[in-house]
Design a protein around this motif. Structure first.
Motif, short mmCIF file in Angstrom:
data_model
loop_
_atom_site.label_atom_id
_atom_site.label_comp_id
_atom_site.label_asym_id
_atom_site.label_seq_id
_atom_site.Cartn_x
_atom_site.Cartn_y
_atom_site.Cartn_z
N TYR A 221 1.45 -1.56 -0.04
CA TYR A 221 0.05 0.31 -0.06
C TYR A 221 0.59 1.71 -0.31
CZ TYR A 221 -3.05 3.98 2.03
OH TYR A 221 -3.76 4.82 1.76
N GLU A 222 1.42 1.50 0.63
CA GLU A 222 2.35 2.68 0.38
C GLU A 222 3.46 2.46 -0.56
OE1 GLU A 222 5.29 1.71 4.01
OE2 GLU A 222 4.28 2.25 5.57
N SER A 223 4.27 1.26 -0.95
CA SER A 223 4.64 1.67 -3.14
C SER A 223 3.44 2.49 -3.48
CB SER A 223 4.60 0.28 -2.75
OG SER A 223 6.12 -0.05 -2.42
N ALA A 224 1.68 1.88 -3.24
CA ALA A 224 1.28 2.52 -3.98
C ALA A 224 0.08 4.27 -4.23
CB ALA A 224 -0.32 1.32 -4.03
N VAL A 225 1.36 4.92 -2.75
CA VAL A 225 0.88 6.08 -1.91
C VAL A 225 2.14 6.37 -3.02
CG1 VAL A 225 1.15 7.79 -0.20
CG2 VAL A 225 -0.82 4.98 -0.04
N LEU A 226 3.06 6.18 -2.97
CA LEU A 226 4.24 6.99 -3.00
C LEU A 226 4.83 6.67 -4.98
CD1 LEU A 226 6.75 6.49 0.16
CD2 LEU A 226 5.26 8.59 -0.60
N SER A 227 4.08 6.17 -5.07
CA SER A 227 4.34 6.01 -6.78
C SER A 227 4.38 7.15 -7.09
CB SER A 227 3.23 4.73 -7.53
OG SER A 227 1.55 5.23 -6.85
N ALA A 228 3.06 8.37 -7.41
CA ALA A 228 2.89 9.50 -8.11
C ALA A 228 4.73 9.82 -8.06
CB ALA A 228 2.15 10.23 -7.21
N LEU A 229 5.17 9.70 -7.21
CA LEU A 229 6.52 10.26 -7.30
C LEU A 229 7.63 9.34 -7.38
CD1 LEU A 229 6.69 11.89 -3.30
CD2 LEU A 229 5.81 13.56 -5.80
N ASP A 230 8.79 10.30 -8.76
CA ASP A 230 9.65 9.06 -9.03
C ASP A 230 10.90 8.86 -8.26
OD1 ASP A 230 11.25 11.80 -8.96
OD2 ASP A 230 11.24 12.06 -10.50
N ASP A 231 11.74 7.77 -8.63
CA ASP A 231 13.02 7.86 -6.47
C ASP A 231 13.66 8.87 -6.77
OD1 ASP A 231 11.76 4.98 -7.55
OD2 ASP A 231 13.46 4.79 -8.74
N GLN A 234 11.35 11.05 -4.43
CA GLN A 234 10.75 10.42 -3.14
C GLN A 234 12.51 9.90 -2.52
OE1 GLN A 234 9.25 5.86 -2.70
NE2 GLN A 234 8.58 6.55 -4.80
N GLY A 235 13.42 10.36 -2.64
CA GLY A 235 14.92 10.59 -1.90
C GLY A 235 15.06 12.01 -1.36
N GLU A 236 14.44 13.21 -1.99
CA GLU A 236 14.24 13.75 -1.40
C GLU A 236 13.79 14.18 -0.40
OE1 GLU A 236 13.92 18.02 -3.49
OE2 GLU A 236 13.79 17.21 -4.19
N LEU A 237 11.94 13.76 -0.75
CA LEU A 237 11.43 13.59 0.76
C LEU A 237 11.48 13.27 1.88
CD1 LEU A 237 8.94 14.97 1.28
CD2 LEU A 237 7.74 12.67 0.15
N ALA A 238 12.23 11.73 1.36
CA ALA A 238 13.32 11.75 2.93
C ALA A 238 14.22 12.72 3.39
CB ALA A 238 13.99 9.97 2.00
N ASP A 239 14.81 13.14 3.28
CA ASP A 239 16.19 13.22 3.44
C ASP A 239 15.32 14.52 4.48
OD1 ASP A 239 17.78 12.04 2.44
OD2 ASP A 239 18.23 12.83 0.83
N LEU A 240 14.59 14.97 3.22
CA LEU A 240 14.07 16.84 4.17
C LEU A 240 13.14 16.00 5.57
CD1 LEU A 240 12.77 18.69 1.35
CD2 LEU A 240 14.32 19.02 2.87
#
Length: 257
Positions: A221-231, A234-240
Protein backbone atom coordinates in the motif's frame (compact mmCIF):
# COMPACT_ATOMS: atom_id res chain seq x y z
CA UNK A 1 -108.32 50.18 -57.90
CA UNK A 2 -109.46 47.80 -60.62
CA UNK A 3 -107.14 45.30 -62.23
CA UNK A 4 -107.07 47.45 -65.35
CA UNK A 5 -106.08 50.49 -63.35
CA UNK A 6 -103.32 48.53 -61.60
CA UNK A 7 -101.81 47.42 -64.88
CA UNK A 8 -101.88 50.96 -66.18
CA UNK A 9 -100.23 52.30 -63.11
CA UNK A 10 -97.49 49.72 -63.34
CA UNK A 11 -96.79 50.67 -66.92
CA UNK A 12 -97.08 54.43 -66.75
CA UNK A 13 -93.82 54.83 -64.72
CA UNK A 14 -95.46 56.49 -61.76
CA UNK A 15 -94.04 53.86 -59.41
CA UNK A 16 -97.38 53.49 -57.74
CA UNK A 17 -97.12 49.74 -57.97
CA UNK A 18 -93.79 49.75 -56.19
CA UNK A 19 -95.04 51.94 -53.48
CA UNK A 20 -97.99 49.76 -52.73
CA UNK A 21 -96.05 46.52 -52.99
CA UNK A 22 -98.75 44.99 -55.19
CA UNK A 23 -96.54 44.34 -58.27
CA UNK A 24 -93.15 42.84 -58.79
CA UNK A 25 -90.21 44.89 -57.60
CA UNK A 26 -88.69 47.12 -60.22
CA UNK A 27 -85.35 47.32 -58.52
CA UNK A 28 -82.31 46.22 -60.48
CA UNK A 29 -81.59 42.56 -60.15
CA UNK A 30 -78.94 41.74 -57.54
CA UNK A 31 -79.72 44.71 -55.33
CA UNK A 32 -80.12 44.34 -51.63
CA UNK A 33 -82.15 46.89 -49.88
CA UNK A 34 -80.98 50.43 -50.55
CA UNK A 35 -77.39 49.42 -51.35
CA UNK A 36 -77.04 49.68 -55.13
CA UNK A 37 -74.73 47.53 -57.15
CA UNK A 38 -73.97 44.94 -54.50
CA UNK A 39 -74.91 42.14 -56.79
CA UNK A 40 -73.41 43.43 -60.10
CA UNK A 41 -70.40 41.05 -59.97
CA UNK A 42 -67.93 43.62 -58.69
CA UNK A 43 -68.22 42.47 -55.14
CA UNK A 44 -68.84 44.52 -52.06
CA UNK A 45 -66.54 47.25 -50.82
CA UNK A 46 -65.24 44.87 -48.20
CA UNK A 47 -64.01 42.47 -50.86
CA UNK A 48 -62.24 45.20 -52.80
CA UNK A 49 -60.53 46.54 -49.68
CA UNK A 50 -59.23 43.16 -48.55
CA UNK A 51 -57.20 42.54 -51.68
CA UNK A 52 -59.48 39.77 -52.83
CA UNK A 53 -59.89 41.31 -56.32
CA UNK A 54 -58.57 38.87 -58.93
CA UNK A 55 -55.15 39.83 -60.21
CA UNK A 56 -54.86 42.93 -58.10
CA UNK A 57 -51.97 43.81 -55.69
CA UNK A 58 -48.97 41.82 -54.40
CA UNK A 59 -49.61 38.50 -52.65
CA UNK A 60 -49.71 38.72 -48.86
CA UNK A 61 -46.63 37.50 -46.90
CA UNK A 62 -47.02 34.60 -44.42
CA UNK A 63 -46.90 35.54 -40.75
CA UNK A 64 -43.47 35.18 -39.15
CA UNK A 65 -43.32 32.77 -36.16
CA UNK A 66 -42.72 34.42 -32.80
CA UNK A 67 -39.36 33.48 -31.33
CA UNK A 68 -39.36 32.57 -27.63
CA UNK A 69 -37.66 35.04 -25.34
CA UNK A 70 -34.10 34.08 -24.37
CA UNK A 71 -33.31 33.41 -20.72
CA UNK A 72 -30.76 35.85 -19.38
CA UNK A 73 -28.00 34.08 -17.48
CA UNK A 74 -26.91 35.67 -14.19
CA UNK A 75 -23.50 37.28 -14.19
CA UNK A 76 -20.70 34.99 -13.02
CA UNK A 77 -18.73 36.00 -9.95
CA UNK A 78 -15.11 36.56 -10.86
CA UNK A 79 -12.76 34.94 -8.38
CA UNK A 80 -9.66 36.93 -7.50
CA UNK A 81 -6.48 35.51 -8.93
CA UNK A 82 -4.23 33.71 -6.48
CA UNK A 83 -0.90 35.27 -5.79
CA UNK A 84 1.76 32.61 -6.14
CA UNK A 85 5.26 33.34 -4.82
CA UNK A 86 8.09 32.87 -7.34
CA UNK A 87 9.21 29.26 -7.65
CA UNK A 88 6.00 27.85 -6.17
CA UNK A 89 3.00 26.22 -7.83
CA UNK A 90 -0.67 26.68 -6.98
CA UNK A 91 -1.60 24.19 -4.26
CA UNK A 92 -5.15 22.84 -4.16
CA UNK A 93 -5.05 20.35 -1.26
CA UNK A 94 -7.11 20.67 1.91
CA UNK A 95 -4.30 22.34 3.85
CA UNK A 96 -3.98 25.00 1.13
CA UNK A 97 -7.68 25.81 1.57
CA UNK A 98 -7.21 26.17 5.34
CA UNK A 99 -4.19 28.42 4.82
CA UNK A 100 -6.12 30.68 2.42
CA UNK A 101 -8.95 31.01 4.92
CA UNK A 102 -6.55 32.10 7.65
CA UNK A 103 -4.87 34.54 5.29
CA UNK A 104 -8.27 36.08 4.57
CA UNK A 105 -9.34 36.61 8.19
CA UNK A 106 -5.84 37.19 9.63
CA UNK A 107 -3.56 38.51 6.88
CA UNK A 108 -1.08 39.56 9.57
CA UNK A 109 -0.25 35.92 10.46
CA UNK A 110 2.69 34.06 8.95
CA UNK A 111 1.05 30.81 7.79
CA UNK A 112 4.28 29.37 6.37
CA UNK A 113 4.75 26.72 9.11
CA UNK A 114 1.19 25.53 8.55
CA UNK A 115 2.10 24.73 4.94
CA UNK A 116 4.53 22.04 6.21
CA UNK A 117 3.27 20.89 9.61
CA UNK A 118 -0.32 20.78 8.44
CA UNK A 119 0.57 18.59 5.48
CA UNK A 120 2.73 16.24 7.57
CA UNK A 121 -0.13 15.75 10.02
CA UNK A 122 -2.70 15.32 7.27
CA UNK A 123 -0.60 12.77 5.40
CA UNK A 124 0.04 10.83 8.62
CA UNK A 125 -3.68 10.70 9.43
CA UNK A 126 -4.64 9.49 5.94
CA UNK A 127 -1.87 6.88 5.79
CA UNK A 128 -2.64 5.52 9.23
CA UNK A 129 -6.33 5.27 8.35
CA UNK A 130 -5.58 3.00 5.41
CA UNK A 131 -2.80 1.05 7.10
CA UNK A 132 -4.97 0.30 10.13
CA UNK A 133 -7.44 -1.69 8.00
CA UNK A 134 -5.45 -4.97 8.06
CA UNK A 135 -4.76 -4.42 11.76
CA UNK A 136 -8.47 -4.18 12.51
CA UNK A 137 -9.06 -7.41 10.61
CA UNK A 138 -6.44 -9.06 12.82
CA UNK A 139 -8.03 -7.58 15.95
CA UNK A 140 -5.04 -5.35 16.72
CA UNK A 141 -4.70 -1.67 17.50
CA UNK A 142 -1.91 0.42 16.01
CA UNK A 143 -0.15 0.62 19.38
CA UNK A 144 -0.29 -3.16 19.85
CA UNK A 145 1.12 -3.78 16.38
CA UNK A 146 3.94 -1.34 17.10
CA UNK A 147 4.94 -3.51 20.09
CA UNK A 148 4.84 -6.68 18.03
CA UNK A 149 6.79 -4.98 15.26
CA UNK A 150 9.48 -3.81 17.66
CA UNK A 151 9.97 -7.35 18.95
CA UNK A 152 10.11 -8.69 15.39
CA UNK A 153 12.52 -6.16 13.86
CA UNK A 154 15.04 -6.12 16.72
CA UNK A 155 15.32 -9.89 16.56
CA UNK A 156 15.89 -10.40 20.28
CA UNK A 157 14.15 -10.14 23.62
CA UNK A 158 13.26 -6.71 25.01
CA UNK A 159 12.31 -5.50 28.46
CA UNK A 160 9.16 -3.41 28.98
CA UNK A 161 11.33 -0.32 29.42
CA UNK A 162 13.12 -0.95 26.13
CA UNK A 163 9.79 -1.48 24.38
CA UNK A 164 8.55 1.83 25.74
CA UNK A 165 11.53 3.62 24.22
CA UNK A 166 11.20 1.77 20.90
CA UNK A 167 7.54 2.66 20.54
CA UNK A 168 7.62 6.15 22.11
CA UNK A 169 5.09 5.07 24.72
CA UNK A 170 4.77 5.37 28.47
CA UNK A 171 5.69 2.47 30.74
CA UNK A 172 2.12 2.11 32.01
CA UNK A 173 0.70 1.94 28.47
CA UNK A 174 3.24 -0.72 27.45
CA UNK A 175 2.46 -2.83 30.53
CA UNK A 176 -1.27 -2.79 29.71
CA UNK A 177 -0.75 -3.73 26.04
CA UNK A 178 1.72 -6.51 26.87
CA UNK A 179 -0.83 -8.07 29.23
CA UNK A 180 -3.40 -8.24 26.41
CA UNK A 181 -0.93 -9.59 23.85
CA UNK A 182 0.33 -12.22 26.30
CA UNK A 183 -3.23 -13.40 27.00
CA UNK A 184 -3.78 -13.79 23.24
CA UNK A 185 -0.67 -15.98 22.94
CA UNK A 186 1.25 -13.50 20.73
CA UNK A 187 3.94 -12.57 23.28
CA UNK A 188 5.61 -14.62 25.97
CA UNK A 189 7.39 -13.42 29.09
CA UNK A 190 10.58 -14.78 30.64
CA UNK A 191 11.64 -13.73 34.11
CA UNK A 192 15.27 -12.65 34.53
CA UNK A 193 17.25 -15.25 36.43
CA UNK A 194 19.25 -12.65 38.36
CA UNK A 195 16.46 -10.15 39.05
CA UNK A 196 12.95 -11.55 39.14
CA UNK A 197 11.53 -8.04 38.93
CA UNK A 198 12.80 -7.79 35.35
CA UNK A 199 10.88 -9.46 32.53
CA UNK A 200 12.17 -10.30 29.07
CA UNK A 201 9.64 -10.39 26.23
CA UNK A 202 9.67 -12.13 22.86
CA UNK A 203 7.20 -13.13 20.15
CA UNK A 204 5.59 -16.54 20.06
CA UNK A 205 5.39 -18.42 16.77
CA UNK A 206 1.81 -17.13 16.36
CA UNK A 207 2.94 -13.56 16.99
CA UNK A 208 5.77 -13.82 14.47
CA UNK A 209 3.45 -15.27 11.82
CA UNK A 210 0.94 -12.49 12.38
CA UNK A 211 3.51 -9.72 11.94
CA UNK A 212 5.02 -11.40 8.89
CA UNK A 213 1.59 -11.61 7.28
CA UNK A 214 0.63 -7.96 7.87
CA UNK A 215 3.91 -6.22 6.96
CA UNK A 216 3.95 -7.09 3.22
CA UNK A 217 0.39 -5.82 2.81
CA UNK A 218 1.29 -2.50 4.38
CA UNK A 219 4.41 -2.09 2.26
CA UNK A 220 2.46 -2.73 -0.96
CA UNK A 221 0.00 0.00 0.00
CA UNK A 222 2.77 2.45 0.89
CA UNK A 223 4.52 1.80 -2.42
CA UNK A 224 1.29 2.53 -4.29
CA UNK A 225 0.86 5.80 -2.41
CA UNK A 226 4.40 6.97 -3.20
CA UNK A 227 4.31 5.86 -6.84
CA UNK A 228 3.23 9.38 -7.86
CA UNK A 229 6.80 10.50 -6.99
CA UNK A 230 9.79 9.19 -8.88
CA UNK A 231 12.75 7.71 -7.00
CA UNK A 232 14.63 11.02 -6.99
CA UNK A 233 11.78 12.96 -5.43
CA UNK A 234 11.11 10.19 -2.93
CA UNK A 235 14.75 10.33 -1.85
CA UNK A 236 14.59 14.12 -1.57
CA UNK A 237 11.43 13.93 0.51
CA UNK A 238 12.95 11.27 2.77
CA UNK A 239 16.04 13.47 3.32
CA UNK A 240 13.96 16.53 4.20
CA UNK A 241 11.69 14.62 6.57
CA UNK A 242 14.71 12.89 8.13
CA UNK A 243 16.40 16.23 8.78
CA UNK A 244 13.21 17.60 10.33
CA UNK A 245 12.72 14.50 12.48
CA UNK A 246 16.29 14.59 13.76
CA UNK A 247 15.91 18.19 14.84
CA UNK A 248 12.58 17.48 16.52
CA UNK A 249 13.88 14.45 18.38
CA UNK A 250 16.93 16.41 19.54
CA UNK A 251 14.69 19.23 20.66
CA UNK A 252 12.44 16.84 22.60
CA UNK A 253 15.41 15.17 24.30
CA UNK A 254 16.69 18.58 25.35
CA UNK A 255 13.35 19.40 26.90
CA UNK A 256 13.38 16.17 28.93
CA UNK A 257 16.83 16.89 30.41
Amino acid sequence: MTATQGRAAAGNGTGEGRATGEGPSAEAPGTTGDRPGSGDGRGSGDARGSGGRKGGGAPSQPAQPIQPAQTVQPAQTVQPAQTVPPGQSVRNDTVAAVVRQWQTVRPDLDTGPMEIIGRVNRCAALLQQAEDAPLRRAGLSRAEFDLLGALRRTGHELTPGELARETFSSGAAVTKRLKQLTERGLVERRVDTRDRRVAHLRLTDAGRDLVDGIMPEQLVYESAVLSALDDGRQGELADLLGELLSRLEGHMRALRV
